[in-house]
Design a protein around this motif. Structure first.
Motif, PDB file in Angstrom:
ATOM      1  N   VAL A   1      20.982 -23.452 -20.171  1.00 59.33           N
ATOM      2  CA  VAL A   1      19.566 -23.401 -19.794  1.00 59.33           C
ATOM      3  C   VAL A   1      19.459 -22.746 -18.419  1.00 59.33           C
ATOM      4  O   VAL A   1      20.213 -23.083 -17.508  1.00 59.33           O
ATOM      5  N   LEU A   2      18.514 -21.823 -18.292  1.00 59.68           N
ATOM      6  CA  LEU A   2      18.243 -21.225 -16.989  1.00 59.68           C
ATOM      7  C   LEU A   2      16.797 -21.541 -16.623  1.00 59.68           C
ATOM      8  O   LEU A   2      15.884 -21.283 -17.415  1.00 59.68           O
ATOM      9  N   LEU A   3      16.621 -22.125 -15.458  1.00 58.99           N
ATOM     10  CA  LEU A   3      15.283 -22.458 -14.969  1.00 58.99           C
ATOM     11  C   LEU A   3      14.958 -21.496 -13.837  1.00 58.99           C
ATOM     12  O   LEU A   3      15.769 -21.340 -12.910  1.00 58.99           O
ATOM     13  N   LEU A   4      13.813 -20.848 -13.903  1.00 54.51           N
ATOM     14  CA  LEU A   4      13.464 -19.865 -12.866  1.00 54.51           C
ATOM     15  C   LEU A   4      12.066 -20.154 -12.337  1.00 54.51           C
ATOM     16  O   LEU A   4      11.128 -20.346 -13.111  1.00 54.51           O
ATOM     17  N   ASP A   5      11.949 -20.181 -11.007  1.00 45.45           N
ATOM     18  CA  ASP A   5      10.670 -20.487 -10.374  1.00 45.45           C
ATOM     19  C   ASP A   5      10.110 -19.231  -9.693  1.00 45.45           C
ATOM     20  O   ASP A   5      10.544 -18.872  -8.605  1.00 45.45           O
ATOM     21  N   GLU A   6       9.184 -18.572 -10.350  1.00 48.03           N
ATOM     22  CA  GLU A   6       8.582 -17.334  -9.844  1.00 48.03           C
ATOM     23  C   GLU A   6       9.635 -16.387  -9.267  1.00 48.03           C
ATOM     24  O   GLU A   6       9.536 -15.943  -8.124  1.00 48.03           O
ATOM     25  N   PRO A   7      10.647 -16.052 -10.067  1.00 47.51           N
ATOM     26  CA  PRO A   7      11.802 -15.348  -9.514  1.00 47.51           C
ATOM     27  C   PRO A   7      11.524 -13.908  -9.099  1.00 47.51           C
ATOM     28  O   PRO A   7      12.261 -13.362  -8.301  1.00 47.51           O
ATOM     29  N   PHE A   8      10.467 -13.309  -9.632  1.00 49.75           N
ATOM     30  CA  PHE A   8      10.259 -11.879  -9.382  1.00 49.75           C
ATOM     31  C   PHE A   8       9.000 -11.620  -8.559  1.00 49.75           C
ATOM     32  O   PHE A   8       8.537 -10.491  -8.482  1.00 49.75           O
ATOM     33  N   SER A   9       8.442 -12.649  -7.953  1.00 48.53           N
ATOM     34  CA  SER A   9       7.132 -12.448  -7.334  1.00 48.53           C
ATOM     35  C   SER A   9       7.215 -11.700  -6.006  1.00 48.53           C
ATOM     36  O   SER A   9       6.204 -11.232  -5.513  1.00 48.53           O
TER      37      SER A   9
ATOM     38  N   ALA B   1       6.205  -3.884  -8.501  1.00 55.89           N
ATOM     39  CA  ALA B   1       5.883  -4.002  -9.925  1.00 55.89           C
ATOM     40  C   ALA B   1       6.932  -3.357 -10.826  1.00 55.89           C
ATOM     41  O   ALA B   1       7.288  -3.896 -11.873  1.00 55.89           O
ATOM     42  N   PHE B   2       7.487  -2.217 -10.396  1.00 55.66           N
ATOM     43  CA  PHE B   2       8.452  -1.522 -11.242  1.00 55.66           C
ATOM     44  C   PHE B   2       9.771  -2.290 -11.304  1.00 55.66           C
ATOM     45  O   PHE B   2      10.334  -2.521 -12.375  1.00 55.66           O
ATOM     46  N   THR B   3      10.228  -2.716 -10.122  1.00 52.32           N
ATOM     47  CA  THR B   3      11.457  -3.523 -10.055  1.00 52.32           C
ATOM     48  C   THR B   3      11.290  -4.792 -10.885  1.00 52.32           C
ATOM     49  O   THR B   3      12.204  -5.233 -11.588  1.00 52.32           O
TER      50      THR B   3
ATOM     51  N   GLN C   1      12.631  -8.228 -15.432  1.00 49.17           N
ATOM     52  CA  GLN C   1      12.214  -8.956 -16.643  1.00 49.17           C
ATOM     53  C   GLN C   1      13.070  -8.542 -17.833  1.00 49.17           C
ATOM     54  O   GLN C   1      13.533  -9.379 -18.614  1.00 49.17           O
ATOM     55  N   ASP C   2      13.294  -7.220 -17.967  1.00 45.63           N
ATOM     56  CA  ASP C   2      14.129  -6.742 -19.076  1.00 45.63           C
ATOM     57  C   ASP C   2      15.555  -7.272 -18.936  1.00 45.63           C
ATOM     58  O   ASP C   2      16.181  -7.654 -19.932  1.00 45.63           O
TER      59      ASP C   2
END
Ligand code: ADP
Ligand code: MG
Length: 243
Positions: A147-155, A159-161, A166-167
């Motif tokens: 299980v991987l839990l992520l808290d707003e990891p990309f905020s 936008a491009f990164t 996400q991919d």
């Protein structure tokens, strides 16, 4: 229990201030579930409870016995900030964990997976925001979690990164058969990645709605089905957002 983790009837208050009211959720093997909701509604609180990092709540938290096999706790966590140790290089950061002997081969594999092979010896200050978050993802995977839990990891990235990350998350979750619980406030991200999207809202927060995303991957970010689901979620968020 077939779910990997299950939260049942969770109530949580901080100093008498009720934050979560009777929230239940479960995460099945291989699933990607997102948790959406306005700022301050208790998303991070719920994620910390799910990670076993906050035990001051009422209700039940159950882990599937499967999580106990292998290294570590069976759960990896990635936070909004990469939280890398500035005095350790990237490879050392990936394997940084109390009591574990660094598995060099696995570290190298993970660095390849996240596109950081050439940065193994670099210190965190040399990395861009996106690279630092890639290192944090590799560290989250180091313990071979189920299980991987992520808290707003990309905020914190552009936008491009963000789309690239996400991919990457989607590919790695599939490759290593990891179930993902992702906290985000980004509707595009939630629907692009998830099998189910849960919306938290109200005061104190309850689960307002669950939207299934029955679309095969890889998905087209511009698809009409995703646009429709985002619209549904937006309506819910507007209604539950007290101003
Ligand atoms: N350690 C804490 N002590 C007191 N209140 C807290 C603490 N952590 C969070 N809160 C409060 O609980 C609520 C939910 O916070 P949080 O889970 O961080 O929300 P979100 O992640 O959805 O933005 C907020 O009102 C926040 O101020
Ligand atoms: Mg938060």
């Amino acid at each position: 229990m077939s779910a990997l983790l299950q939260l049942q009837n969770i109530h949580k208050a901080y100093d008498g201030l009720r934050v979560l009211d009777d929230v239940s959720l479960s995460l099945a093997p291989g699933e990607i579930v997102s948790l959406l909701g306005p700022s301050g509604c208790g998303k991070s609180t719920l994620l910390r409870i799910a990670a076993g990092l906050d035990q001051d709540f009422s209700g039940a938290l159950e882990f599937n016995p499967l999580l106990q096999f292998g290294r570590g706790t069976g759960i990896g966590v990635v936070f909004q900030e990469p939280r890398l140790m500035p005095w350790l290089n990237v490879a050392q950061n990936v394997s940084f964990a109390d009591g574990w002997i660094a598995d060099e081969k696995w570290v190298q594999q993970l660095l390849r997976d996240v596109g950081l092979s050439g940065h193994a010896d670099a210190l965190p200050k040399k990395l861009s925001g996106g690279q630092a978050q890639r290192a944090a993802i590799a560290r989250g995977l180091y313990g071979k979690p189920h299980v991987l839990l992520l808290d707003e990891p990309f905020s914190a990235v552009d936008a491009f990164t963000r789309m690239k990350l996400q991919d990457l998350l989607s590919e790695l979750a599939e490759r290593y058969e990891i179930a993902v619980l992702l906290v985000t406030h980004d509707l595009d991200e939630a629907f692009y990645l998830s099998d189910r999207v849960l919306i938290l809202g109200g005061t104190p927060s309850r689960l307002q709605r669950e939207l299934a995303v029955p679309l095969a991957r890889p998905r087209d970010r511009r698809s009409a089905e995703l646009a429709y689901l985002r619209g549904e979620a937006l309506t819910e968020l507007y209604q539950s957002h007290a101003i």
